[in-house]
Motif scaffolding. Sequence first.
Motif, PDB file in Angstrom:
ATOM      1  N   TYR A 197     -19.335   3.105   6.846  1.00  0.00           N
ATOM      2  CA  TYR A 197     -18.046   3.117   7.563  1.00  0.00           C
ATOM      3  C   TYR A 197     -16.955   2.438   6.737  1.00  0.00           C
ATOM      4  N   GLU A 210     -13.466   4.003   5.300  1.00  0.00           N
ATOM      5  CA  GLU A 210     -12.155   3.377   5.564  1.00  0.00           C
ATOM      6  C   GLU A 210     -11.385   3.196   4.252  1.00  0.00           C
ATOM      7  N   ALA A 253     -10.010   6.491   3.031  1.00  0.00           N
ATOM      8  CA  ALA A 253      -8.865   6.938   3.839  1.00  0.00           C
ATOM      9  C   ALA A 253      -7.584   6.246   3.374  1.00  0.00           C
ATOM     10  N   GLN A 296     -12.821  -0.588  14.326  1.00  0.00           N
ATOM     11  CA  GLN A 296     -12.661   0.723  14.949  1.00  0.00           C
ATOM     12  C   GLN A 296     -11.167   0.884  15.183  1.00  0.00           C
ATOM     13  N   ASP A 344      -7.485   3.625  14.546  1.00  0.00           N
ATOM     14  CA  ASP A 344      -6.912   4.911  14.165  1.00  0.00           C
ATOM     15  C   ASP A 344      -5.398   4.757  14.054  1.00  0.00           C
ATOM     16  N   PRO A 345      -4.806   4.783  12.860  1.00  0.00           N
ATOM     17  CA  PRO A 345      -5.462   4.960  11.565  1.00  0.00           C
ATOM     18  C   PRO A 345      -6.346   3.761  11.207  1.00  0.00           C
ATOM     19  N   PRO A 346      -7.293   3.974  10.273  1.00  0.00           N
ATOM     20  CA  PRO A 346      -8.193   2.886   9.898  1.00  0.00           C
ATOM     21  C   PRO A 346      -7.442   1.626   9.447  1.00  0.00           C
ATOM     22  N   GLN A 390      -3.614   0.917   7.698  1.00  0.00           N
ATOM     23  CA  GLN A 390      -2.516   0.154   8.300  1.00  0.00           C
ATOM     24  C   GLN A 390      -2.047  -0.951   7.343  1.00  0.00           C
ATOM     25  N   GLY A 445      -6.487  -2.066  16.726  1.00  0.00           N
ATOM     26  CA  GLY A 445      -7.871  -1.620  16.707  1.00  0.00           C
ATOM     27  C   GLY A 445      -8.785  -2.712  17.234  1.00  0.00           C
TER      28      GLY A 445
END
Length: 289
Positions: free
Chosen positions: A41, A45, A48, A138, A140-142, A146, A252
């Motif tokens: 994960y 991230e 991304a 967790q 969105d965006p990761p 941000q 998040g």
Amino acid sequence: MNRQVKKAVLPVAGLGTRVLPAGKTTPKNLLNVVDRPILSYIVEEARAAGIEHLVFIVGRGQAAIEDYFDAIPEIEQALAAKGKIDILEDLRRDLPEPGQMSFIRQMAPLGLGHAVWCARHVVGDEPFAVMLPDMLMQADPPALVQAVEAYEKTGGNVVVVEPAPEGEAHKYGIVALEGRDGRLNRMVGMVEKPPPGTEPSNLFISGRYILQPEIFRILETQERGAGGEIQLTDGMVNLMKTQPFHALEYEGTTYDCGDKIGLLRANVAFALARPDLGDAARKAIGELL
Ligand code: UTP
């Protein structure tokens, strides 16, 4: 224009005493959340956020991390021969391009500041991200996306923060802000585990940073701090004398997977959020309750 952030440092060389015995032979960041290791994960991230090179700071007994991010021809061939293409694709999803990952031995777990300093030759003279993989976010965006967006606005150094649970700020690294207006604010200080009642804010440093390379020169000569460790926080306080720092209160939820209940919560939350498993997970949890 601010220089782009293309490298991320992932310190994973800590002893992981809070998740023993699970972490005795499996590096704690390879423990699973649903059906993937935590690191899967974190790497997703990073990608991304436009990260092109990941620098892992590892310790002894952690070679399984390198193996996880390498191809495994015998399994891949077997899956292809059996036509199990979706499993094969899922397996390959985590693989970097050759040359996109470096693994550096810390040699002794002298603290997070020391771990980051070990990356100096690979990072070189450019801004870089630090991601603490225990902290699974967790969002969105990761979370790192941000952070990079904030960095593009402010330049300098960015520290991702979030509110500590009521009455628990003294357990964390806490930031002091110049003023509080929205989610992105100039910082004026940082303190590791402030005595209760002296916390400069309720915002703790939650495990994602964008730092300028000058931090390496500071960490090079830094004395040991709290817990006898070379603390990244002390290095950042020093760098703040000459460079701006901003705190970003990201949007998040963070799960501390270096803690048994945190890891359990992450498993439940990520299973519930999965389009393919959410309903079955909800049913299973409901039955248990
Ligand atoms: P932690 O203090 O949360 O992790 O460090 P730890 O030492 O592994 O865990 P416990 O407290 O014994 O259970 C934060 C991050 O920094 C890394 C850790 O691996 C973790 O990802 N770290 C810490 C290093 O890489 N090297 C160090 O010397 C210390």
